[in-house]
Design a protein around this motif. Sequence first.
Motif, short mmCIF file in Angstrom:
data_model
loop_
_atom_site.label_atom_id
_atom_site.label_comp_id
_atom_site.label_asym_id
_atom_site.label_seq_id
_atom_site.Cartn_x
_atom_site.Cartn_y
_atom_site.Cartn_z
N ARG A 1 0.58 -1.43 -0.14
CA ARG A 1 0.08 -0.16 -0.07
C ARG A 1 1.07 1.14 -0.08
O ARG A 1 0.57 2.48 -0.88
CB ARG A 1 -0.72 0.14 1.06
CG ARG A 1 -2.19 -1.08 1.87
CD ARG A 1 -2.75 -1.34 -0.21
NE ARG A 1 -3.89 -2.14 0.19
CZ ARG A 1 -4.92 -1.73 0.21
NH1 ARG A 1 -5.74 -0.48 0.50
NH2 ARG A 1 -5.79 -2.49 0.72
N VAL A 2 2.18 1.82 0.87
CA VAL A 2 3.27 2.75 1.23
C VAL A 2 3.63 2.67 -0.78
O VAL A 2 3.77 4.31 -1.02
CB VAL A 2 4.23 1.81 1.55
CG1 VAL A 2 5.07 3.17 1.53
CG2 VAL A 2 3.42 2.56 3.41
N TYR A 3 3.86 1.28 -1.15
CA TYR A 3 4.15 2.04 -2.63
C TYR A 3 4.07 2.29 -3.51
O TYR A 3 3.97 2.68 -4.28
CB TYR A 3 5.02 0.58 -2.51
CG TYR A 3 5.61 0.19 -3.95
CD1 TYR A 3 7.31 0.83 -4.02
CD2 TYR A 3 5.40 -0.48 -5.81
CE1 TYR A 3 7.91 1.04 -5.45
CE2 TYR A 3 6.13 0.13 -6.72
CZ TYR A 3 7.14 0.20 -6.91
OH TYR A 3 8.13 0.38 -7.71
N GLN A 4 2.82 1.51 -3.77
CA GLN A 4 1.09 2.08 -4.56
C GLN A 4 1.34 3.36 -4.36
O GLN A 4 0.18 4.08 -5.21
CB GLN A 4 0.60 1.65 -4.67
CG GLN A 4 0.08 -0.33 -4.21
CD GLN A 4 0.61 -0.03 -6.18
OE1 GLN A 4 -0.16 0.45 -6.98
NE2 GLN A 4 1.35 -1.39 -6.45
N ALA A 5 0.83 4.10 -3.03
CA ALA A 5 0.95 4.78 -2.56
C ALA A 5 2.35 6.23 -3.22
O ALA A 5 1.24 6.78 -3.46
CB ALA A 5 0.70 5.99 -1.36
#
Length: 470
Positions: free
Chosen positions: A205-209
């Motif tokens: 999720r952090v990488y996608q953000a």
Amino acid sequence: MGPRDALRRAGTVAFWLAVWQLASMAVASELLLAGPVAVLVRLARLVPTAAFWSTAVFSLARIAVGFALAFVSGLALGLAAHRWRSLAELFAPAVSFLKSVPIVCVIVLLLMWVGPVRVSAIAVFLAVFPAIYFCVLEGRAAADLGLGELLRVMGVSGWRRFLADTWQQLLPYLVATCRNACGMAWKAGVAAELIGSPRGSMGERVYQAKLLLETGDLFAWTIVVVALSWACERAFLALLRSTGGWAISASMPRSRHAAVRRRSAALAPTAPAPAGISFESATLGYDGAPVATCNLSLAAGSRTLLADPSGAGKTTLVRAVCGLLTPLSGRIVAPGWGRLSVQFQDARLVEAMTAEQNVLLCSAGALSWEGARSLLAELLPEDAVGRPVTELSGGQRRRVELARALAHPGAAVVLDEPFASLDAASHKAAGAFVLRHLDGRTLLVASHAPGDAELLHARTACLGDARGDS
């Protein structure tokens, strides 16, 4: 935490939120720096969703597994390495390498070896294990060995010694280390997920953000990681303190209860057959340097008081009788561990235990709780019997040690300065206590206090020239 402390902390939080908001307004671009209001709005939308909880549980489970394996392995291998030096030398290069190697390099290798799903748990293990391992080594190296010696001489089992002594001395080190290790676990775990991006993880999720330039989501998930790290730290430290006998304060009563399991009140002490003690031209000393040479023979059931002045070697002789010191030459014949009842010159109590628990721990099942209380009541005020020994005066603690020695069903009783710190009345009462509970066993007392030989109806002997039976 009082109202004033709560207000102070709330003011601190409000100050930094204001700084964050002003910085966001100065940048004037949520793409670069989302403000606290925007992040809180995003959190409010994320938290109620099933996807959020699924993601949080995915990461939490793997990080918790890695941390638990690291804690158990670090504890077990640290204890083993402290006991066997060859193991410590064998483990040293590998553990030092793990402590120093950049975790990012390890994560890249793990991704090639095990894939993205398992990488976070293994990364957490490798990050936390060295901290726990070295913590255990440091704790054991700094431990006071005196109580452990006494418990071994008294024949207390290894598991009970671990609960009553080793674990209690080690816990402060573990608690201090785990305050940082929990945060290390989350940093390593989320970093591994961020690099490997396994589906359904917080790292993904952090990488996608980051890819989508969703700064609000990035801050929101960062807050979630920090909150979970904080919650896990508090939960684990609470577990150490309160459950399963693995804590400093609240778990100590549990471990102590396991160590002194309640015995049936129907049990009655069985007086052991007395055993003799003899020193046959035994030269006693440390590191090859002699302290005293002793020829001494105590017949079974005899009473002997060593009246040499301070520094003559009485305590050295007591250690030799207890099998804690090998003579430089000559021979010593004495009952082995488990058959000696001993009180050393220095205080050796389980500090967090009550007086009655200290007695029961070394009674080898010969006393019930009621019996221990009754025995101690002969020496202590009633309100002192059930209190932790840390709350007792020096004289009261000395009497607890005396009661513990006489409660142990040994074939011989060895007492080193048993009446130190006692006033005249307590001194006389303690001497009468010894005579009442000696039950015909061999008695060896080291004391230079005048009148102790008459008080105990014992013959007087001196090191070097003492010889013969009584």
